[in-house]
Design a protein around this motif. Structure first.
Motif, PDB file in Angstrom:
ATOM      1  N   THR A  56       8.427   7.186  -9.523  1.00  0.00           N
ATOM      2  CA  THR A  56       7.213   8.016  -9.533  1.00  0.00           C
ATOM      3  C   THR A  56       6.827   8.475 -10.934  1.00  0.00           C
ATOM      4  O   THR A  56       5.702   8.916 -11.148  1.00  0.00           O
ATOM      5  N   GLY A  57       7.767   8.454 -11.874  1.00  0.00           N
ATOM      6  CA  GLY A  57       7.509   9.004 -13.202  1.00  0.00           C
ATOM      7  C   GLY A  57       7.655  10.513 -13.260  1.00  0.00           C
ATOM      8  O   GLY A  57       7.373  11.129 -14.290  1.00  0.00           O
TER       9      GLY A  57
ATOM     10  N   PRO B 296       3.237  12.489 -14.537  1.00  0.00           N
ATOM     11  CA  PRO B 296       4.028  11.436 -13.888  1.00  0.00           C
ATOM     12  C   PRO B 296       3.421  10.055 -14.025  1.00  0.00           C
ATOM     13  O   PRO B 296       4.139   9.090 -14.275  1.00  0.00           O
ATOM     14  N   GLU B 297       2.090   9.944 -13.900  1.00  0.00           N
ATOM     15  CA  GLU B 297       1.508   8.601 -14.010  1.00  0.00           C
ATOM     16  C   GLU B 297       1.709   8.022 -15.408  1.00  0.00           C
ATOM     17  O   GLU B 297       2.035   6.842 -15.559  1.00  0.00           O
TER      18      GLU B 297
ATOM     19  N   TRP C 180       5.270   6.970 -15.659  1.00  0.00           N
ATOM     20  CA  TRP C 180       5.481   5.764 -14.846  1.00  0.00           C
ATOM     21  C   TRP C 180       4.966   4.524 -15.587  1.00  0.00           C
ATOM     22  O   TRP C 180       5.636   3.495 -15.645  1.00  0.00           O
ATOM     23  N   ARG C 181       3.796   4.644 -16.203  1.00  0.00           N
ATOM     24  CA  ARG C 181       3.255   3.516 -16.954  1.00  0.00           C
ATOM     25  C   ARG C 181       4.110   3.207 -18.195  1.00  0.00           C
ATOM     26  O   ARG C 181       4.317   2.051 -18.555  1.00  0.00           O
TER      27      ARG C 181
ATOM     28  N   TYR D  94       3.964  13.095  -2.081  1.00  0.00           N
ATOM     29  CA  TYR D  94       3.932  13.296  -3.517  1.00  0.00           C
ATOM     30  C   TYR D  94       2.781  14.253  -3.768  1.00  0.00           C
ATOM     31  O   TYR D  94       1.617  13.892  -3.584  1.00  0.00           O
TER      32      TYR D  94
ATOM     33  N   HIS E   7      -5.421  13.154 -11.912  1.00  0.00           N
ATOM     34  CA  HIS E   7      -3.970  13.191 -11.820  1.00  0.00           C
ATOM     35  C   HIS E   7      -3.353  11.876 -11.359  1.00  0.00           C
ATOM     36  O   HIS E   7      -2.168  11.652 -11.562  1.00  0.00           O
TER      37      HIS E   7
ATOM     38  N   TYR F  56      -1.958   3.786  -9.316  1.00  0.00           N
ATOM     39  CA  TYR F  56      -0.756   4.630  -9.165  1.00  0.00           C
ATOM     40  C   TYR F  56      -0.619   5.104  -7.715  1.00  0.00           C
ATOM     41  O   TYR F  56       0.464   5.093  -7.145  1.00  0.00           O
TER      42      TYR F  56
ATOM     43  N   HIS G  98       0.701   2.348  -5.582  1.00  0.00           N
ATOM     44  CA  HIS G  98       2.142   2.217  -5.842  1.00  0.00           C
ATOM     45  C   HIS G  98       2.915   3.317  -5.108  1.00  0.00           C
ATOM     46  O   HIS G  98       3.944   3.062  -4.472  1.00  0.00           O
ATOM     47  N   LEU G  99       2.404   4.544  -5.190  1.00  0.00           N
ATOM     48  CA  LEU G  99       3.109   5.666  -4.561  1.00  0.00           C
ATOM     49  C   LEU G  99       3.185   5.517  -3.046  1.00  0.00           C
ATOM     50  O   LEU G  99       4.136   5.982  -2.418  1.00  0.00           O
TER      51      LEU G  99
ATOM     52  N   VAL H  94       6.284   3.650  -2.434  1.00  0.00           N
ATOM     53  CA  VAL H  94       7.466   4.444  -2.793  1.00  0.00           C
ATOM     54  C   VAL H  94       7.725   5.523  -1.735  1.00  0.00           C
ATOM     55  O   VAL H  94       8.853   5.709  -1.268  1.00  0.00           O
ATOM     56  N   MET H  95       6.665   6.218  -1.325  1.00  0.00           N
ATOM     57  CA  MET H  95       6.836   7.295  -0.345  1.00  0.00           C
ATOM     58  C   MET H  95       7.212   6.727   1.029  1.00  0.00           C
ATOM     59  O   MET H  95       7.993   7.327   1.764  1.00  0.00           O
TER      60      MET H  95
ATOM     61  N   ARG I 109      10.826   6.069   0.998  1.00  0.00           N
ATOM     62  CA  ARG I 109      11.594   7.324   1.091  1.00  0.00           C
ATOM     63  C   ARG I 109      11.581   7.854   2.522  1.00  0.00           C
ATOM     64  O   ARG I 109      12.562   8.433   2.994  1.00  0.00           O
TER      65      ARG I 109
END
Lengths: 786, 263
Positions: A651-652, A771-772, A775-776, B176, B242, B247, B250-251, B254-255, B258
């Motif tokens: 996640t970064g 975080p992004e 992550w990058r 997240y 944000h 991203y 991708h999350l 990942v989530m 999890r």
């Protein structure tokens, strides 16, 4: 009763009223016949202002008056002055475009006040403000710092949107040193723009009495006398003796309440015009738009090292954003509070810095906790870290071999400052021990075993506090002296009232200053009351910023208290029928040497005010003394911060696992309060490093205008801090104190970014390291490793 | 906020009658979207109809097959309910992760679900668990309820009364959070039922949605590794300061992994 309270963590006297809701803040003040102001603000970053039609608004319920920037101009009010003249390298004065109290023919940032609606209630004022119709013709906005000098001009009298092009240090020798260096590290960085976010929004009440012609201004200020001086001497609203400025309890400032803003000025003017008290309290959205922001630098730097790793030269070029207008001290922040700090803790012999300050269509930028020093520290401690990595040296050891040694003080830097004292290695060694640096490799291996990245980062900072020797400040362009006043009034019963020209807005002065004075008299801290924040009660004072209050204001109080002790000695000599030089004052008693003949401090006080047995021919009655203290030098707090992070590569997300701060603040009066200041500063520094970033879009619209988007640090973003102290007392003030308010925010950001980039294995990640971005960066590092 | 008229009806019929009769009325449940909008003057209804006076809309019941949660049940009640903790612990855990204590004591499940905020947590549970939504008129399936950003199948004036959650074999919710607002940037509600796996994702896209590719892969092999080849289309993702669309996509994976690891 004898008591030595210096160095004790006395609980804060002010906290009971703060935590039980009994504080008296500006918005808690209500006056008879009070009206409410609401500002019409520009929705555009850059636009010509045509006709302002107030006819519909004027007919709304409760409306008393609607005043516009055009009337401000007609009344010849303003503009708001900048208090520090900077000269460009060619000797010319900085450009100071008119900073109107309310905009006249053009608006230059979103949120700039255009008109003030006065009504009988807040809601009526706000409702009417929505009905004020302004004819705007929008222009292209200048937002980017890097493009500002080639963008369309905002102010006709500031060509290329440039305020000044300043320099400090020796250019030729620095370039020579870098050219012949064994290794040169180059670093390009952005120091992110921040929005201060004090807990209490700005507020003011202006109250003009047409009968007496007295004007009283309640306002959320860190320095009420400065507000009075600027409104009277520079803006000429009222004679100085007819204006009383009261800054009651103030809920945090962090610099943003140093400045004299449009709103309180407009309110004071309007109150005089209308003969009515007018109150304004900023809504949080207004705070985001119109409080002075902080930081916002773009910098390129080169550091040269010799073959042994010794720094031989540092060359820096910075472009600093001033925003749309020069705020009260804006010009000094990227110059004398920045360039002068670029030696850091190191013996770099050649330093040269150039700073271009530019105007953009954004809110004014000015001092924010640390003010220039965080920007200098970030640059220096990042480039030193990069140099260590590039030359394969341990980052702690590279710092150590370049540090100024204890026997080298006083130390003259190549950038104007003379450090009086310090022991930088002592802080470094203590911090390395507290942070368990020796076993870092084990912890990194443990993190890797569970799929996480771990990194460690250092920051060895120095700052310059205790603003400032008035003569030096004057030579550098300051518009004011920077001494401080203090008065110690002993009451007939022996309790003490202390008056200080500094201002407490969360720092705990009511406790620290009471400890300082109580310890000099050997009386209880409970018997000392500290008064501040009211020009009607105090001698002129310069207020609180730049971690100056104890070092400068405390020194004035120490001098005043010492005068009281000496006068008391003369009274005691009379009462004890002995020569004054044979009388000692200790633990609250005047005692004849080698005897049990003594008078208590309280007895002396009583005798001074009931002088029936008193040397009236030689000595005036009463026991109260004043002192004005002008510092001999800046003070130089310094220390080492070490940050250790663990990063989730999926996640970064960065977790700060440990944060160690070892600081040298000289003599400490109240360790608990100092530690609290350090905690708050580190929290703000971590906020800058990981979370906070002010964003404007290309049109100059603020994208981070609420807490939904502007990320303030919260408790669960932070670890428990490990805070340690070393001490080399300041050599030139009577308290030995150096100042502690800003150190946390100055030292911490580079420690965090050094740790994050160490963990990820990349040279740099721009703040805030969200975080992004992390992550990058991990993806980039993985690609490079593959 | 602007002035408005306040009403506190004591029955659903009365509430609906008010809504029908009044010019520009809104329902008020916990108020956690409505009140900020009013304060910021982004919403200016003539009338606010407070549902808090209507009996029977607040409560948790597991006497039948489904776990029934009344629309006005606050998040804290769901989070701390021993019944919810025992029947669908993931739902209790989700409710305990919404906002802060003050929000959880006032905000309601019905308000959150009916608002269909793309960053809200509850829609993921409703869709992930395949809940049924009972209104004053009918019963809707979760799969037909959420129709877009701040849009649902509820008709004008229609009132959500109760949400019925079937008990899953297992479920987990992992989010997240946006670092500033703490709303879900991406939240994945993963459910195992006798009829297969359901994966509902909130925060990532304009509305909560089911990740059907993930469901297919997990129905074949319920493991984190099964998601290794899966990538979500960034073009359908939200984007803000944000988190970019890429991203977020991708999350989601990942989530989801999890969530699997918690089941």
């Amino acid at each position: 009763m004898a008591e030595q309270s210096i160095g004790k963590s006395v609980l804060r006297k002010e906290d009971m009223r703060f935590i039980t809701g009994k504080g008296q803040y500006t918005d808690d003040v209500n006056l008879r016949g009070q009206t409410y102001g609401y500002f019409v603000r520009s929705p555009y970053a850059h636009a010509d202002v045509g006709e302002i039609d107030v006819s519909a608004a004027a007919g709304m319920p409760g409306v008393v008056a609607i005043l516009t920037g055009k009337q401000v101009a007609e009344d010849e009010i303003g503009g708001l002055p900048c208090g520090w003249m900077i000269h460009s390298k060619d000797g010319s004065e900085m450009k100071q475009p008119l900073h109107p109290v309310m905009a006249g023919s053009k608006v230059n940032y979103v949120g700039e006040p255009v008109a003030l609606v006065v009504a009988e209630s807040f809601v009526e004022a706000k409702n009417a403000a929505e009905m004020v119709s302004v004819d705007y013709s929008e222009r292209d906005a200048v937002v980017s710092v890097t493009d500002a000098q080639s963008a369309p001009v905002i102010h006709e009298d500031a060509p290329a949107n440039t305020c000044y092009e300043w320099e400090l240090g020796e250019k030729a020798s620095t370039e020579e040193a870098i050219a012949s260096a064994a290794h040169v590290t180059t670093y390009e960085l952005t120091n992110n723009r921040l929005i201060p976010n004090a807990m209490e929004p700005r507020a003011a009440i202006a109250d003009f009495n047409p009968a007496t012609e007295d004007l009283t201004l309640y306002t959320t200020s860190q320095n009420p006398h400065l507000v009075r001086l600027i409104l009277t001497a520079f803006i000429q609203l009222a004679p100085e003796h007819k204006l009383r400025v009261i800054a009651p309890d103030v809920g945090g400032g962090f610099g943003s309440k140093i400045f004299v803003y449009s709103e309180e000025t407009a309110l004071a003017w309007a109150s005089m015009k209308l003969g009515l008290p007018i109150k304004w309290t900023a809504e949080r959205s207004e705070s985001f738009l119109a409080d002075a922001h902080g930081r916002d630098h773009v910098t390129t730097a080169q550091l040269g090292l010799d073959a042994e790793g010794r720094f031989v030269g540092l060359k820096v070029k910075t472009t600093a954003n001033m925003g749309a207008y020069l705020s009260t001290f804006a010009s000094s922040v990227p110059t004398y509070l920045y360039g002068t700090l670029l030696a850091g803790q190191y013996k770099t012999p050649n330093i040269y810095v150039e700073v271009d300050s530019v105007f953009t269509n954004t809110a004014p930028v000015d001092a924010y906790r640390g003010a220039g020093r965080p920007e200098a520290t970030f640059l220096l401690e990042r480039i030193v870290e990069l140099a260590a990595r590039e030359t394969g040296r341990d980052p702690a050891e590279l710092r150590r071999i370049n540090m100024i040694q204890p026997d080298e003080f006083p130390y003259q830097t190549p950038v104007a400052l003379e450090y009086d004292i310090g022991d930088y290695e002592a802080s470094l060694n203590r911090a390395l021990k507290m942070a368990d640096y020796d076993t870092f490799a084990d912890r990194r291996a443990a993190s890797e075993a569970k799929g996480k990245l771990r990194g460690i980062g250092f920051s060895c900072y120095i700052e310059a506090c205790g603003l400032a020797p008035s003569k030096v400040a004057g030579e550098l362009g300051a518009g004011v002296g920077l001494w401080e006043s203090g008065e110690v009034r002993v009451n007939p019963t022996g309790s003490v009232t202390v008056l200080t020209g500094t201002h407490s807005h969360g720092q705990g002065h009511e406790t620290t200053f009471a400890q300082l004075v109580a310890s000099r008299f050997g009386i209880s801290v409970d018997d000392v009351e500290v008064v501040h924040g009211d020009t009607g009660k105090l001698d002129f004072g310069l207020g609180t910023y730049g971690s100056r209050s104890l070092a400068v204001g405390g020194s004035a109080l120490a001098k005043a208290a010492d005068k009281v002790v000496e006068k008391g000695r003369l009274i005691a000599a009379h009462l004890l029928d002995e020569d004054a030089e044979k009388i000692d004052f200790e633990d609250g008693e005047y005692r004849v040497k080698d005897s049990n003949q003594a008078k208590t401090f309280q007895e002396i006080a009583f005798a001074a005010y009931v002088p029936h047995d008193y040397p009236l021919e030689d000595l005036e009655p009463g026991l109260a003394e004043k002192a004005f203290y002008d510092p001999g030098n800046f003070t130089y707090p310094a220390g080492t911060h070490i940050c250790e992070v663990e990063i989730d590569p999926d996640t970064g997300v960065v977790e700060i696992d440990r944060f160690t701060a070892v600081d040298d603040f000289g003599t400490i009066i109240n360790p608990m309060i100092v530690e609290g200041q350090v905690h708050g500063g580190i929290a703000q520094g971590i906020g800058q490093a990981l979370l906070e970033g002010c964003v404007y879009d290309d049109m100059g619209q603020l994208q981070t205008g609420s807490y939904m988007d502007y990320c303030m640090p919260r408790a669960d973003d932070l670890p428990s801090f490990a805070v340690g102290m070393t001490s080399t007392p300041c050599t030139h003030n009577p308290v030995g104190a150096k100042g502690c308010g800003e150190a946390g925010a100055i030292g911490s950001p580079p420690a965090v970014i050094n740790a994050v980039t160490d963990a990820v294995g990349v040279p740099d990640i721009t703040m805030p390291a969200t975080p992004e971005k992390v992550w990058r960066a991990i993806a980039t590092a993985d690609k490079n490793a593959a | 906020m602007y002035d408005f008229n306040y009403h506190k009806p004591s029955s659903i019929d009365e509430a609906i009658q008010l809504f029908t009769d009044l010019e520009d009325a809104v329902y008020l449940a916990g108020g956690h979207t409505l009140l900020p909008s009013l304060k910021l003057r982004l919403a200016a209804p003539t009338d606010v109809i407070d549902l808090a006076g209507i009996p029977g809309l607040n409560g948790i019941d597991y006497s039948g097959d489904d776990l029934k949660v009344g629309a006005l049940t606050p998040h804290d009640d769901v989070s701390t309910s021993p019944v919810v903790q025992s029947v669908i612990p993931a739902l209790a855990s989700l409710a305990g992760g919404i906002g802060d204590a003050q929000v959880r004591n006032r905000g309601t499940i019905g308000g959150s679900v009916a608002n269909s905020d793309p960053a809200a947590d509850y829609p993921a549970a409703v869709l992930g668990l395949g809940a049924q939504l009972v209104t004053n008129q009918r019963t809707l399936n979760a799969d037909e309820f959420f129709t877009g950003m701040f849009e649902t199948a509820l008709e004008e004036g229609e009132l959500l009364k109760e949400i019925r959650f079937p008990k899953p074999e297992a479920a987990a919710y992992v989010k997240y959070p946006n670092p500033a607002s703490r709303y879900a940037t991406v939240g994945v509600f993963m459910t195992k039922t006798s009829e297969g796996v359901r994966v509902a994702i909130t925060g990532a896209a304009p509305s909560v949605f089911r990740a059907t590719d993930m469901e297919a892969a997990l129905n074949a092999d319920f493991s984190e590794a099964a998601l290794d080849g899966i990538s979500l289309d960034a073009d359908m993702m939200n984007e803000d300061l944000h988190a970019s669309a890429e991203y977020r996509a991708h999350l989601c994976v990942v989530m989801a992994k999890r969530a699997i690891s918690q089941i």
